[in-house]
Design a protein around this motif. Structure first.
Motif, short mmCIF file in Angstrom:
data_model
loop_
_atom_site.label_atom_id
_atom_site.label_comp_id
_atom_site.label_asym_id
_atom_site.label_seq_id
_atom_site.Cartn_x
_atom_site.Cartn_y
_atom_site.Cartn_z
N UNK A 154 0.81 -1.22 0.00
CA UNK A 154 0.00 0.00 0.00
C UNK A 154 0.84 1.27 0.00
N UNK A 155 1.87 1.30 -0.85
CA UNK A 155 2.77 2.45 -0.88
C UNK A 155 2.17 3.61 -1.65
N UNK A 156 2.51 4.81 -1.23
CA UNK A 156 2.19 5.99 -2.01
C UNK A 156 3.14 6.04 -3.21
N UNK A 157 2.86 6.92 -4.16
CA UNK A 157 3.72 7.04 -5.35
C UNK A 157 5.15 7.42 -4.95
N UNK A 158 5.29 8.32 -4.00
CA UNK A 158 6.61 8.75 -3.56
C UNK A 158 7.34 7.60 -2.86
N UNK A 159 6.64 6.87 -2.03
CA UNK A 159 7.26 5.74 -1.33
C UNK A 159 7.68 4.65 -2.31
N UNK A 160 6.85 4.41 -3.33
CA UNK A 160 7.19 3.41 -4.35
C UNK A 160 8.45 3.83 -5.09
N UNK A 161 8.52 5.09 -5.49
CA UNK A 161 9.69 5.58 -6.22
C UNK A 161 10.94 5.51 -5.36
N UNK A 162 10.79 5.84 -4.10
CA UNK A 162 11.91 5.78 -3.16
C UNK A 162 12.45 4.36 -3.04
N UNK A 163 11.54 3.40 -2.88
CA UNK A 163 11.94 2.00 -2.76
C UNK A 163 12.56 1.50 -4.06
N UNK A 164 11.97 1.86 -5.18
CA UNK A 164 12.46 1.40 -6.48
C UNK A 164 13.89 1.86 -6.73
#
Length: 236
Positions: free
Chosen positions: A160-170
């Motif tokens: 359930x990541x936000x777009x910013x969290x997803x980009x950070x993890x990626x």
């Protein structure tokens, strides 16, 4: 080299500054790589067209006489997708373009750099490239990114990541073990270059860690490096 020795990986160094090229070549050869140096952009594609010239990786300077590094990267990706590419640049503002999917660079290194860092990054990119070409059965304990759906799945559970969290993890997962400063992470998280504080990065990392911990309370795969930043460190 003896006949029984395994073949060495070859690295093509495309760099118009001879001192830099020689220094990098010395360190790579000292680590077991074979190297070839080209100092003009117009000579790269003709050299690669010869069937016997297939390096495992190209170290490609951005600013070259003749054909520039961005054009060469695009051409190499289209014609020889199995060749890994690391861009060398002194222009920090080009970093986002170098890492962009439209160019296909595997990594970038900003000048000035340590030749030891170059060797380490070459080895890391080749490891990732070979893993991608020879995929192993999926491990349910691993974190999986769904780029199309902007989702991160841990053991099948959507974090359930936000777009910013997803980009950070990626960004961190693309280079396991590499330490990213907060400034570097901010550049990837906010492509509109808005001004945010380092505490904003810390806040996003904290939320990301919590969502991962909800599924894996015993694992710490996003690690802090005191005074520097963060890194993605999957467990062995």
């Amino acid at each position: 080299m003896h006949d029984t020795d395994p073949p060495r990986d070859s690295v093509l160094i495309v760099e118009d500054e001879p001192k830099i090229a020689r220094l990098v070549a010395d360190y790579l050869e000292g680590s077991g790589f074979a190297t070839r140096h080209i100092d003009h952009g117009d000579s790269v594609l003709p050299w690669l067209k010869a069937a016997e010239n297939r390096p495992a990786l190209v170290l490609l300077d951005l600013m070259l006489p003749g054909t520039d590094g961005l054009t060469l990267c695009r051409e190499i990706r289209q014609r020889w997708p199995g060749i890994a590419v690391i861009m060398l640049t002194a222009r920090v503002e080009e970093v986002d373009r170098l890492l962009g999917l439209e160019l296909g660079a595997d990594d970038y290194i900003c000048k000035p750099f340590s030749p030891r860092e170059v060797v380490a990054r070459v080895k890391a990119v080749l490891r990732r490239s070979r893993a991608a070409q020879d995929p192993q059965p999926a491990d349910p304990k691993q974190l999986v990114l769904d780029d199309d759906g902007w989702r991160a799945l841990a053991e099948g559970h959507d974090l359930g990541l936000t777009a910013v969290e997803f980009q950070l993890l990626k960004v961190m997962m693309q280079a396991p073990g590499r330490i990213f400063s907060r400034d570097q992470l901010m550049d990837h998280m906010y492509r509109d270059h808005r001004i945010v504080s380092e505490r904003t990065v810390d806040s996003h990392v904290k939320k990301l860690r919590k969502k991962i911990a909800d599924v894996w309370p015993e694992r710490e795969i996003i690690r802090s490096v005191y005074g520097v930043g963060y890194k993605y460190q999957p467990e062995e």
